[in-house]
Scaffold this motif. Structure first.
Motif, PDB file in Angstrom:
ATOM      1  N   GLU A 233       0.869  -1.247  -0.219  1.00 10.04           N
ATOM      2  CA  GLU A 233      -0.097   0.018   0.243  1.00 10.04           C
ATOM      3  C   GLU A 233       0.829   1.328  -0.029  1.00 10.04           C
ATOM      4  O   GLU A 233       0.356   2.387   0.282  1.00 10.04           O
ATOM      5  CB  GLU A 233      -0.952   0.092   1.402  1.00 10.04           C
ATOM      6  N   ARG A 234       2.245   1.213  -0.246  1.00  4.59           N
ATOM      7  CA  ARG A 234       3.042   2.240  -0.260  1.00  4.59           C
ATOM      8  C   ARG A 234       2.978   2.966   0.977  1.00  4.59           C
ATOM      9  O   ARG A 234       2.587   4.430   1.188  1.00  4.59           O
ATOM     10  CB  ARG A 234       2.618   3.279  -1.283  1.00  4.59           C
ATOM     11  N   THR A 235       2.813   2.340   2.129  1.00  2.79           N
ATOM     12  CA  THR A 235       2.904   3.086   3.466  1.00  2.79           C
ATOM     13  C   THR A 235       4.487   2.896   4.048  1.00  2.79           C
ATOM     14  O   THR A 235       5.031   1.901   4.043  1.00  2.79           O
ATOM     15  CB  THR A 235       2.023   2.141   4.315  1.00  2.79           C
ATOM     16  N   LEU A 236       5.080   3.939   4.548  1.00  2.00           N
ATOM     17  CA  LEU A 236       6.322   3.798   5.270  1.00  2.00           C
ATOM     18  C   LEU A 236       6.162   3.651   6.759  1.00  2.00           C
ATOM     19  O   LEU A 236       5.454   4.231   7.266  1.00  2.00           O
ATOM     20  CB  LEU A 236       7.122   5.200   5.011  1.00  2.00           C
ATOM     21  N   GLY A 237       6.596   2.743   7.307  1.00  6.29           N
ATOM     22  CA  GLY A 237       6.570   1.982   8.523  1.00  6.29           C
ATOM     23  C   GLY A 237       5.382   0.901   8.592  1.00  6.29           C
ATOM     24  O   GLY A 237       5.273   0.364   7.648  1.00  6.29           O
ATOM     25  N   CYS A 238       5.030   0.732   9.770  1.00  4.79           N
ATOM     26  CA  CYS A 238       3.853  -0.512   9.681  1.00  4.79           C
ATOM     27  C   CYS A 238       3.001  -0.492  10.734  1.00  4.79           C
ATOM     28  O   CYS A 238       3.129   0.265  11.709  1.00  4.79           O
ATOM     29  CB  CYS A 238       4.625  -1.861  10.129  1.00  4.79           C
ATOM     30  N   ILE A 239       1.614  -0.734  10.414  1.00  6.73           N
ATOM     31  CA  ILE A 239       0.734  -0.547  11.306  1.00  6.73           C
ATOM     32  C   ILE A 239       0.697  -1.619  12.356  1.00  6.73           C
ATOM     33  O   ILE A 239       0.506  -2.870  11.981  1.00  6.73           O
ATOM     34  CB  ILE A 239      -0.946  -0.477  10.513  1.00  6.73           C
ATOM     35  N   ILE A 240       0.679  -1.408  13.829  1.00  2.26           N
ATOM     36  CA  ILE A 240       0.790  -2.557  14.712  1.00  2.26           C
ATOM     37  C   ILE A 240      -0.586  -2.389  15.413  1.00  2.26           C
ATOM     38  O   ILE A 240      -0.831  -1.662  16.461  1.00  2.26           O
ATOM     39  CB  ILE A 240       1.911  -2.116  15.639  1.00  2.26           C
ATOM     40  N   ASN A 241      -1.631  -3.422  14.999  1.00  6.29           N
ATOM     41  CA  ASN A 241      -3.143  -3.289  15.402  1.00  6.29           C
ATOM     42  C   ASN A 241      -3.201  -3.586  16.857  1.00  6.29           C
ATOM     43  O   ASN A 241      -3.613  -2.949  17.613  1.00  6.29           O
ATOM     44  CB  ASN A 241      -3.753  -4.040  14.484  1.00  6.29           C
ATOM     45  N   ASP A 242      -2.596  -4.569  17.221  1.00  9.86           N
ATOM     46  CA  ASP A 242      -3.202  -5.390  18.233  1.00  9.86           C
ATOM     47  C   ASP A 242      -2.691  -4.684  19.533  1.00  9.86           C
ATOM     48  O   ASP A 242      -3.400  -4.544  20.505  1.00  9.86           O
ATOM     49  CB  ASP A 242      -2.577  -6.696  18.297  1.00  9.86           C
ATOM     50  N   PRO A 243      -1.423  -4.052  19.791  1.00  6.16           N
ATOM     51  CA  PRO A 243      -1.129  -3.237  20.931  1.00  6.16           C
ATOM     52  C   PRO A 243      -1.981  -2.273  21.530  1.00  6.16           C
ATOM     53  O   PRO A 243      -2.212  -1.952  22.600  1.00  6.16           O
ATOM     54  CB  PRO A 243       0.355  -2.709  20.775  1.00  6.16           C
ATOM     55  N   LEU A 244      -2.859  -1.709  20.583  1.00  2.00           N
ATOM     56  CA  LEU A 244      -3.976  -0.564  20.976  1.00  2.00           C
ATOM     57  C   LEU A 244      -4.711  -1.144  21.966  1.00  2.00           C
ATOM     58  O   LEU A 244      -5.319  -0.454  22.903  1.00  2.00           O
ATOM     59  CB  LEU A 244      -4.682   0.051  19.805  1.00  2.00           C
ATOM     60  N   VAL A 245      -5.175  -2.508  21.873  1.00  2.00           N
ATOM     61  CA  VAL A 245      -6.218  -2.807  22.815  1.00  2.00           C
ATOM     62  C   VAL A 245      -5.699  -2.875  24.218  1.00  2.00           C
ATOM     63  O   VAL A 245      -6.366  -2.454  25.186  1.00  2.00           O
ATOM     64  CB  VAL A 245      -6.664  -4.262  22.272  1.00  2.00           C
ATOM     65  N   ILE A 246      -4.462  -3.266  24.512  1.00  2.00           N
ATOM     66  CA  ILE A 246      -3.800  -3.068  25.754  1.00  2.00           C
ATOM     67  C   ILE A 246      -3.692  -1.788  26.338  1.00  2.00           C
ATOM     68  O   ILE A 246      -3.965  -1.622  27.197  1.00  2.00           O
ATOM     69  CB  ILE A 246      -2.576  -3.987  25.651  1.00  2.00           C
ATOM     70  N   VAL A 247      -3.009  -1.019  25.355  1.00  2.00           N
ATOM     71  CA  VAL A 247      -2.732   0.218  25.864  1.00  2.00           C
ATOM     72  C   VAL A 247      -3.966   1.045  26.200  1.00  2.00           C
ATOM     73  O   VAL A 247      -4.200   1.922  27.118  1.00  2.00           O
ATOM     74  CB  VAL A 247      -1.939   1.241  24.661  1.00  2.00           C
ATOM     75  N   ASP A 248      -5.135   0.853  25.309  1.00  2.00           N
ATOM     76  CA  ASP A 248      -6.384   1.528  25.896  1.00  2.00           C
ATOM     77  C   ASP A 248      -6.875   1.091  26.961  1.00  2.00           C
ATOM     78  O   ASP A 248      -7.441   1.948  27.944  1.00  2.00           O
ATOM     79  CB  ASP A 248      -7.001   1.348  24.686  1.00  2.00           C
ATOM     80  N   ASP A 249      -6.777  -0.102  27.219  1.00  2.00           N
ATOM     81  CA  ASP A 249      -7.330  -0.692  28.639  1.00  2.00           C
ATOM     82  C   ASP A 249      -6.593  -0.095  29.720  1.00  2.00           C
ATOM     83  O   ASP A 249      -7.483   0.309  30.849  1.00  2.00           O
ATOM     84  CB  ASP A 249      -6.897  -2.375  28.463  1.00  2.00           C
ATOM     85  N   LEU A 250      -5.268   0.188  29.637  1.00  2.00           N
ATOM     86  CA  LEU A 250      -4.600   0.954  30.555  1.00  2.00           C
ATOM     87  C   LEU A 250      -4.678   2.321  30.797  1.00  2.00           C
ATOM     88  O   LEU A 250      -4.469   3.109  31.647  1.00  2.00           O
ATOM     89  CB  LEU A 250      -3.105   0.561  30.381  1.00  2.00           C
ATOM     90  N   ASN A 251      -4.880   3.169  29.575  1.00  2.00           N
ATOM     91  CA  ASN A 251      -4.604   4.457  29.483  1.00  2.00           C
ATOM     92  C   ASN A 251      -6.070   5.284  29.026  1.00  2.00           C
ATOM     93  O   ASN A 251      -5.932   6.629  29.017  1.00  2.00           O
ATOM     94  CB  ASN A 251      -3.717   4.915  28.869  1.00  2.00           C
TER      95      ASN A 251
END
Length: 319
Positions: A233-251
């Motif tokens: 998709e011509r994106t620089l970097g990478c999308i890291i989906n799953d950690p969001l669930v953990i980080v949001d639960d905490l913050n």
């Protein structure tokens, strides 16, 4: 202070591995067990990958439970094109299999019976195991304190078809079963918000500069992911989906809307999540996220020995 009891239901997977790392490094959870489902890679390789992370963090005491090898009704399609042949970037190829004799399904059922309304399930892969549980006991998932799911897409395109996200696409029948239970303890994190969680080249270079065993691991496994995102998709970097669930639960960095959800099982729209937004909806669906706050929390949690450098890079607007 008592730590929140949790079960991680994952399919590691690069971003699942990052979610596991952030969960352990937060030191905020009592991780009762890790349940592995076939998704990004088959469940056997997923178990090996999870144990690699546990070894890296010296947390081999956390039990790993293997789930089924196949989706509920359809042929299994892995995501090795996205995550590499080993599931974690074709760098490590873990081969140590340390699993419990008990099936993942039975572990989750027994845990929910033992700790009713106390356990959060983080379901970051296909919902095969949760569907199998509900087919055996329709009421048991009500005993989870929360079920926090990464999957689906509501108002954005899918990542493996124009309408479908991978976790629901690979086992749509299981996803449909879970959402048709009418549970009121489900929170869904679709691509609408996880697309915002872009691990940029600058962040990755900062991690490399930390020059620790953990930072090397994170840098290494994300390399394949970066190449895939560029080619796809011509994106620089990478999308890291799953950690969001953990980080949001905490913050609490995500905003939600209520909705009812159904899943398309077959045809050209296989895996599509039909999201009916309405105040009376039983599922909380994530729709907005502060991605800067996500990375502040994520990077400081995972690399807690380098907090000063993380803060400096944010101050200099280099990440």
């Amino acid at each position: 202070m008592n730590k929140e009891k949790i079960i991680l239901e994952i399919d590691p997977g690069i971003d699942d591995s990052l979610a596991l790392i952030s969960t352990i490094k937060s030191n905020k959870y009592d991780i009762l067990g890790i349940s592995i489902v076939s998704g990004n890679v088959d469940s056997t390789q997923g178990c090996k990958n999870a144990y690699k992370v546990l070894e890296l963090l010296n947390h081999q005491h956390i039990p790993i439970y293997k789930g089924d090898d196949l989706p509920l009704k359809i042929k299994y399609t892995d995501a090795r094109d996205t995550h590499g042949n080993d599931g974690i970037g074709e760098v490590y190829f873990p081969d140590k299999l340390h699993i419990q004799e008990k099936h993942a399904k039975d572990f989750i059922i027994e845990t929910l019976e033992k700790y009713p309304n106390e356990v959060i399930i983080f379901a970051l892969g296909p919902l095969t195991t949760l569907a199998k549980i509900s087919l055996e006991n329709k009421e048991i998932l009500k005993k989870a304190k929360h079920i926090k799911i990464m999957g689906g897409s509501a108002r954005v395109h899918g990542n493996c078809s124009p309408v479908a996200e991978y976790n629901f696409w690979v086992d749509p029948h299981s996803a449909k079963i879970v959402f048709n239970l009418g549970l009121e303890n489900i929170t869904l994190y679709p691509l609408d918000v996880t697309y915002k969680i872009l691990f940029t080249p600058n962040m990755r270079e900062m991690v490399r500069q930390f020059d620790t065993e953990l930072s090397k691991f994170v840098y290494d496994i994300t390399g394949f992911y970066v190449d895939f995102h560029w080619k796809q998709e011509r994106t620089l970097g990478c999308i890291i989906n799953d950690p969001l669930v953990i980080v949001d639960d905490l913050n609490n960095i995500v905003e939600f809307e209520n909705a009812d959800i159904d899943i398309v099982e077959e045809g050209v729209a296989r895996g599509e999540s039909i999201v009916d937004f309405k105040p009376s909806g039983k599922v909380k669906v994530a729709q907005k996220v502060d991605n800067r706050k996500f990375f502040e929390y994520f990077l400081k949690t995972v690399f807690n020995d380098q907090i000063n450098d993380v803060e400096l890079m944010f101050k200099k607007e280099m990440i």
